[in-house]
Write a protein that holds these residues in place. Structure first.
Motif, PDB file in Angstrom:
ATOM      1  N   GLU A  85      -4.025   3.647 -10.339  1.00  0.00           N
ATOM      2  CA  GLU A  85      -4.665   2.197 -10.242  1.00  0.00           C
ATOM      3  C   GLU A  85      -3.938   0.978  -9.979  1.00  0.00           C
ATOM      4  O   GLU A  85      -2.923   0.784 -10.742  1.00  0.00           O
ATOM      5  N   CYS A  86      -4.101   0.380  -8.835  1.00  0.00           N
ATOM      6  CA  CYS A  86      -3.208  -0.628  -8.215  1.00  0.00           C
ATOM      7  C   CYS A  86      -3.692  -1.769  -8.718  1.00  0.00           C
ATOM      8  O   CYS A  86      -5.071  -1.977  -9.335  1.00  0.00           O
ATOM      9  N   THR A 136       1.729  -5.629  -2.969  1.00  0.00           N
ATOM     10  CA  THR A 136       1.210  -6.124  -4.219  1.00  0.00           C
ATOM     11  C   THR A 136       1.646  -7.384  -4.530  1.00  0.00           C
ATOM     12  O   THR A 136       0.941  -8.266  -4.846  1.00  0.00           O
ATOM     13  N   LEU A 137       2.922  -7.624  -4.192  1.00  0.00           N
ATOM     14  CA  LEU A 137       3.508  -9.013  -4.554  1.00  0.00           C
ATOM     15  C   LEU A 137       3.207  -9.872  -3.534  1.00  0.00           C
ATOM     16  O   LEU A 137       3.703 -11.303  -3.986  1.00  0.00           O
ATOM     17  N   LEU A 163       7.236   8.547 -10.615  1.00  0.00           N
ATOM     18  CA  LEU A 163       6.252   7.286 -10.046  1.00  0.00           C
ATOM     19  C   LEU A 163       5.900   6.066 -11.249  1.00  0.00           C
ATOM     20  O   LEU A 163       6.243   5.085 -10.806  1.00  0.00           O
ATOM     21  N   GLU A 164       6.113   6.621 -12.399  1.00  0.00           N
ATOM     22  CA  GLU A 164       6.247   5.430 -13.469  1.00  0.00           C
ATOM     23  C   GLU A 164       7.465   4.519 -13.185  1.00  0.00           C
ATOM     24  O   GLU A 164       7.652   3.452 -13.466  1.00  0.00           O
ATOM     25  N   ASP A 215       5.916  -1.867 -12.479  1.00  0.00           N
ATOM     26  CA  ASP A 215       5.349  -3.425 -12.564  1.00  0.00           C
ATOM     27  C   ASP A 215       3.914  -3.524 -11.791  1.00  0.00           C
ATOM     28  O   ASP A 215       3.636  -4.767 -11.960  1.00  0.00           O
ATOM     29  N   VAL A 216       3.689  -2.630 -11.010  1.00  0.00           N
ATOM     30  CA  VAL A 216       2.695  -3.048 -10.138  1.00  0.00           C
ATOM     31  C   VAL A 216       1.661  -2.021 -10.051  1.00  0.00           C
ATOM     32  O   VAL A 216       0.444  -2.382  -9.501  1.00  0.00           O
ATOM     33  N   ALA A 217       1.396  -0.986 -10.997  1.00  0.00           N
ATOM     34  CA  ALA A 217       0.308  -0.028 -10.992  1.00  0.00           C
ATOM     35  C   ALA A 217       0.517   0.686 -12.209  1.00  0.00           C
ATOM     36  O   ALA A 217       1.290   0.861 -12.764  1.00  0.00           O
ATOM     37  N   THR A 218      -0.897   1.165 -12.706  1.00  0.00           N
ATOM     38  CA  THR A 218      -0.879   2.075 -13.646  1.00  0.00           C
ATOM     39  C   THR A 218      -1.198   3.512 -13.265  1.00  0.00           C
ATOM     40  O   THR A 218      -2.126   3.777 -12.671  1.00  0.00           O
ATOM     41  N   ILE A 219      -0.476   4.513 -13.795  1.00  0.00           N
ATOM     42  CA  ILE A 219      -0.642   5.837 -13.455  1.00  0.00           C
ATOM     43  C   ILE A 219      -1.156   6.592 -14.765  1.00  0.00           C
ATOM     44  O   ILE A 219      -0.802   6.474 -15.616  1.00  0.00           O
ATOM     45  N   HIS A 220      -2.565   7.169 -14.299  1.00  0.00           N
ATOM     46  CA  HIS A 220      -3.039   7.804 -15.558  1.00  0.00           C
ATOM     47  C   HIS A 220      -2.977   9.421 -15.363  1.00  0.00           C
ATOM     48  O   HIS A 220      -3.132  10.008 -14.272  1.00  0.00           O
TER      49      HIS A 220
END
Length: 468
Positions: free
Chosen positions: A401-402, A465-466, A379-380, A385-390
């Protein structure tokens, strides 16, 4: 209509409704005649009519068998609506996860393939042979004494001296949590819950007519302890429902220092702790985490857990370390579920006494760590470029987190179209602050087909997202 046509129509409807499944044997001619009151010739003509329609087929020495694909395939559509209660939406997500054709990343339990099914089945068989006429009485609240002693010894191995007399066996952790909540609140009372929070907490509060105060849990820092104290200062809070280890959905675990701070606040303000500890066995390090209860001095806490996440989901066996509220919780249980299944309790006693549960847990933790890393890496690479993966150590959830303008409900619907389930942020909040987030279950092994599904879903997330 002739009698055989009427009977054929009835059997056809039964097949369409799933009462008789494909490749399943229908009742013999004689048995069908006895059940329906029709003659053998009428039954034979009905079966022959169904055979001519391709719904059943005759097999020598086997009788009549329901044909493959005789039942119309269901569309497996999930109806969605924006203005729904939490119960409606929880039901929707859980129903979607039941579809065997789905890649169930919205599922709350680990991959069922990770459970020791063979050994558990043997324990069920052994328990069935041992069960006596008095077993139902022996396993009434507080539950099977051997099972409670096994649980107490497991706590002792973690450094917590809990008497078996403090433990009440329940039908899963959610019943343990709900009974605990009932034991220390009345309708209209204030209860602190996390945000985002396990949806079962919101369901329980709604059902019991309680008022919620939410305290933020962040993937970076965990529970906001300053906000927790403000909640205690500004409201007559009766109970606090917290998950201190591998919190669902963000996965964060509090360190011992923060657990001690919370314990001191609970004592200062006289608030009862209800602690959800169902993921405690799924740690990634060398030692299991201690619950907040370990640091609570006055015993004003209820610790709830189960075997659902670490051993088997379908058994629905949980417990609450109820301390001085044990008798009250037992009485409440008698008025609701009466008791937890006696055969299931006995089968768990057999498994935990005769099998190497620790070896299973060691293997389970190892596989969860590897599978979560594989999904995180995948997923990373797709969403960098578009979301944070915790991702946290331990457990098996990823919190995505989008960008703030992205609506996770749109991702949820697109995921369903792709035959994937996710758990959108709406599922874990009373408000809208997590509508751009979603939770994924990383306990499933990735193969080429599943990687392709993730790539397709990531492509959609990138697009919205874009371009929005």
């Amino acid at each position: 209509m002739a009698k055989y046509e009427i009977l054929a129509g009835q059997i056809k409807e039964q097949i369409e409704r799933g009462i008789w499944l494909e490749n399943e044997k229908l009742p013999s001619l004689r048995k069908q005649a006895r059940q329906t009151g029709y003659s053998l010739m009428t039954v034979l003509h009905a079966y022959q009519m169904l055979e001519s329609q391709g719904l059943i087929s005759s097999h020598e020495r086997s009788g009549f068998i329901v044909a493959a694909a005789a039942r119309p395939a269901s569309e497996n559509k999930v109806q969605t609506a924006e203005a729904v209660s939490i119960n409606d939406f929880v039901y929707e997500v859980l129903q979607a996860s039941r579809d065997p054709h789905m890649f169930s990343l919205g599922f709350a339990y680990p991959d069922p393939a990770l459970y020791p099914r063979h050994h558990l089945n043997k324990s069920i068989a052994a328990a069935a042979q041992q069960i006596s006429l008095t077993s139902a009485m022996d396993n009434l609240p507080p539950g099977n004494p051997e099972l409670r002693q096994i649980i107490a010894r497991r706590y002792a191995a973690r450094g917590m001296n809990i008497s078996p007399d403090e433990i009440v066996i329940t039908a899963g952790a959610l019943e343990a949590l709900s009974l605990s909540l009932q034991s220390c609140t009345r309708p209209g009372d204030w209860v602190v819950i996390e945000s985002p929070v396990f949806y079962g907490a919101m369901q329980a509060l709604e059902r019991l007519g309680l008022k919620a105060i939410t305290v933020t849990v962040s993937p970076q820092n965990g529970l906001d302890i300053d906000a927790l104290e403000r909640a205690f200062q500004n409201h007559p809070v009766k109970a606090c429902w917290l998950m201190s280890s591998f919190q669902n959905p963000v996965g964060y675990s509090l360190d011992d220092d923060k657990k001690q701070q919370i314990a001191r606040l609970l004592k200062t303000y006289g608030v009862t702790l209800i602690e959800d500890d169902v993921y405690a066995e799924l740690y990634a390090g060398k030692t299991p985490p201690l619950p907040i209860k370990h640091f609570v001095e006055d015993g004003n806490s209820l610790l709830c857990s189960s075997f659902s996440k670490s051993l088997v989901a379908g058994y629905r066996i949980g417990w609450v370390v109820a301390s001085h509220k044990s008798l009250e919780i037992q009485k409440q249980q008698l008025m609701s579920t009466l008791a937890t299944s006696a055969p299931v309790q006995l089968s768990l006693v057999h498994y935990l006494s005769s099998k190497n549960y620790e070896l299973h847990l060691k293997q389970l933790r190892k596989k969860l760590i590897a599978r979560k890393k594989a999904m995180l890496d995948c997923l990373e690479a797709l969403l960098q470029d578009v979301a944070t993966i915790h991702a946290q150590d331990g457990g098996y959830f990823l919190w995505i987190e989008c960008q703030p303008h992205v609506n996770a409900m749109d991702i949820y619907r697109e995921a369903l179209r792709l035959h994937i389930t996710i758990a959108p942020g709406k599922l874990f909040s009373l408000h809208d602050e997590f509508n751009h987030c979603f939770r994924l279950n990383a306990s499933f092994e990735l193969n080429d087909a599943r990687r392709t599904l993730l790539k397709n879903l990531a492509g959609y997330i990138i697009d919205i997202t874009l371009h929005e």
